[in-house]
Design a protein around this motif. Sequence first.
Motif, short mmCIF file in Angstrom:
data_model
loop_
_atom_site.label_atom_id
_atom_site.label_comp_id
_atom_site.label_asym_id
_atom_site.label_seq_id
_atom_site.Cartn_x
_atom_site.Cartn_y
_atom_site.Cartn_z
N ASP A 113 -18.83 69.68 -26.74
CA ASP A 113 -18.55 69.81 -25.31
C ASP A 113 -17.33 68.99 -24.91
OD1 ASP A 113 -20.60 71.55 -24.86
OD2 ASP A 113 -21.94 70.11 -23.91
N GLU A 114 -17.21 67.79 -25.48
CA GLU A 114 -16.06 66.94 -25.17
C GLU A 114 -14.77 67.60 -25.63
OE1 GLU A 114 -18.29 62.60 -25.68
OE2 GLU A 114 -17.39 63.58 -27.43
N ARG A 115 -14.81 68.17 -26.81
CA ARG A 115 -13.63 68.84 -27.35
C ARG A 115 -13.24 70.02 -26.46
NH1 ARG A 115 -12.45 69.89 -33.60
NH2 ARG A 115 -10.52 71.01 -33.34
N ALA A 116 -14.21 70.80 -26.05
CA ALA A 116 -13.94 71.94 -25.18
C ALA A 116 -13.32 71.47 -23.86
CB ALA A 116 -15.22 72.73 -24.92
N LEU A 117 -13.87 70.41 -23.29
CA LEU A 117 -13.33 69.87 -22.03
C LEU A 117 -11.87 69.46 -22.19
CD1 LEU A 117 -16.05 67.56 -20.44
CD2 LEU A 117 -14.83 69.42 -19.34
N ILE A 118 -11.59 68.69 -23.23
CA ILE A 118 -10.23 68.19 -23.44
C ILE A 118 -9.25 69.34 -23.66
CG2 ILE A 118 -8.76 66.97 -25.12
CD1 ILE A 118 -10.07 65.03 -23.24
N VAL A 119 -9.62 70.27 -24.50
CA VAL A 119 -8.71 71.39 -24.78
C VAL A 119 -8.47 72.22 -23.52
CG1 VAL A 119 -8.44 73.55 -26.07
CG2 VAL A 119 -9.23 71.50 -27.25
N LEU A 120 -9.52 72.52 -22.78
CA LEU A 120 -9.34 73.31 -21.56
C LEU A 120 -8.51 72.57 -20.51
CD1 LEU A 120 -12.82 75.00 -21.09
CD2 LEU A 120 -10.65 76.14 -21.57
N PHE A 121 -8.77 71.28 -20.34
CA PHE A 121 -8.08 70.53 -19.29
C PHE A 121 -6.67 70.12 -19.70
CE2 PHE A 121 -7.06 66.64 -16.90
CZ PHE A 121 -7.18 67.13 -15.61
N ILE A 142 -17.45 65.66 -14.66
CA ILE A 142 -16.38 66.22 -15.51
C ILE A 142 -15.28 65.18 -15.68
CG2 ILE A 142 -14.59 67.99 -15.66
CD1 ILE A 142 -17.44 69.06 -16.18
N LYS A 143 -14.88 64.52 -14.60
CA LYS A 143 -13.84 63.49 -14.68
C LYS A 143 -14.27 62.35 -15.59
CE LYS A 143 -11.96 64.38 -10.08
NZ LYS A 143 -11.80 63.83 -8.72
N ALA A 144 -15.51 61.92 -15.46
CA ALA A 144 -16.01 60.83 -16.29
C ALA A 144 -16.05 61.24 -17.76
CB ALA A 144 -17.41 60.41 -15.82
N ARG A 145 -16.47 62.46 -18.03
CA ARG A 145 -16.53 62.93 -19.43
C ARG A 145 -15.12 63.06 -20.01
NH1 ARG A 145 -21.46 67.36 -19.57
NH2 ARG A 145 -23.09 65.85 -19.15
N LEU A 146 -14.17 63.49 -19.21
CA LEU A 146 -12.78 63.57 -19.68
C LEU A 146 -12.26 62.17 -20.02
CD1 LEU A 146 -11.27 66.23 -17.25
CD2 LEU A 146 -11.35 66.40 -19.75
N SER A 147 -12.57 61.23 -19.16
CA SER A 147 -12.13 59.86 -19.40
C SER A 147 -12.74 59.28 -20.67
CB SER A 147 -12.50 58.98 -18.19
OG SER A 147 -12.15 57.65 -18.42
N ARG A 148 -14.04 59.47 -20.85
CA ARG A 148 -14.70 58.98 -22.07
C ARG A 148 -14.17 59.68 -23.32
NH1 ARG A 148 -19.40 58.85 -18.68
NH2 ARG A 148 -19.99 60.91 -19.41
N SER A 149 -13.89 60.95 -23.19
CA SER A 149 -13.36 61.71 -24.33
C SER A 149 -11.97 61.22 -24.72
CB SER A 149 -13.30 63.20 -23.99
OG SER A 149 -14.59 63.70 -23.74
N ARG A 150 -11.14 60.95 -23.73
CA ARG A 150 -9.80 60.41 -24.02
C ARG A 150 -9.91 59.06 -24.72
NH1 ARG A 150 -8.79 61.65 -18.42
NH2 ARG A 150 -7.96 63.74 -18.29
N LYS A 151 -10.85 58.25 -24.25
CA LYS A 151 -11.05 56.93 -24.86
C LYS A 151 -11.48 57.07 -26.33
CE LYS A 151 -13.26 52.53 -23.85
NZ LYS A 151 -14.09 51.79 -22.90
N LYS A 152 -12.38 58.01 -26.61
CA LYS A 152 -12.81 58.26 -27.99
C LYS A 152 -11.63 58.71 -28.85
CE LYS A 152 -17.64 59.71 -27.72
NZ LYS A 152 -18.55 60.85 -27.91
#
Length: 185
Positions: A113-121, A142-152
């Motif tokens: 899900d994180e990968r899908a979010l990052i790629v789409l956004f 969504i914003k929080a998950r994008l932020s955590r995904s970028r951090k990862k």
Amino acid sequence: MKELFWEMLRQEHRRAESFCRKLCGSKDDGDDLYQEALLAAFQGFEALRDKQAFRNWLYSIIIRRYRNRFRNPWWKRRMALTPEIAEAHSFDPTERYDSHRWLEQALKALKTDERALIVLFEIEGWSIAELSDIFGKPEGTIKARLSRSRKKMRKALVPSFSDRRPKSKMSEAGYALSKSTAVNE
């Protein structure tokens, strides 16, 4: 009804196909995912009530199909590492592909899900509101998950960049010079 499906798909075809390839990290796997998603979308098109929501509906099918691939038993997702595969992926001498490899490495650190979010956004340019609709979550989530995904992703890349940083001979020389000057004074 079939004609309407293909007409609506024509507008999204290239972007959806590209999204699948980016999501999977390879052309072949992305094409397989795209075909699976298209088949599911074609079969379920008549059930789509709001034809204006076709884009979000199609991408939600793609994401669900992508997630399902990782729910399969682990041994079905593994491929034997032959010498040819190892050689093909072990070294790429051109600097042109460094950023692509770093992006792949960073994306591999993410859950589906994180990968899908990052790629789409970040890559496809979808808005937070559109992602909120697809994932069925509030915009703040969504914003929080994008932020955590970028951090990862940053955390996954730290070893790559710290290994590539050249050791500065000037800093060692400057340190030695400062030590000798301090001793002579």
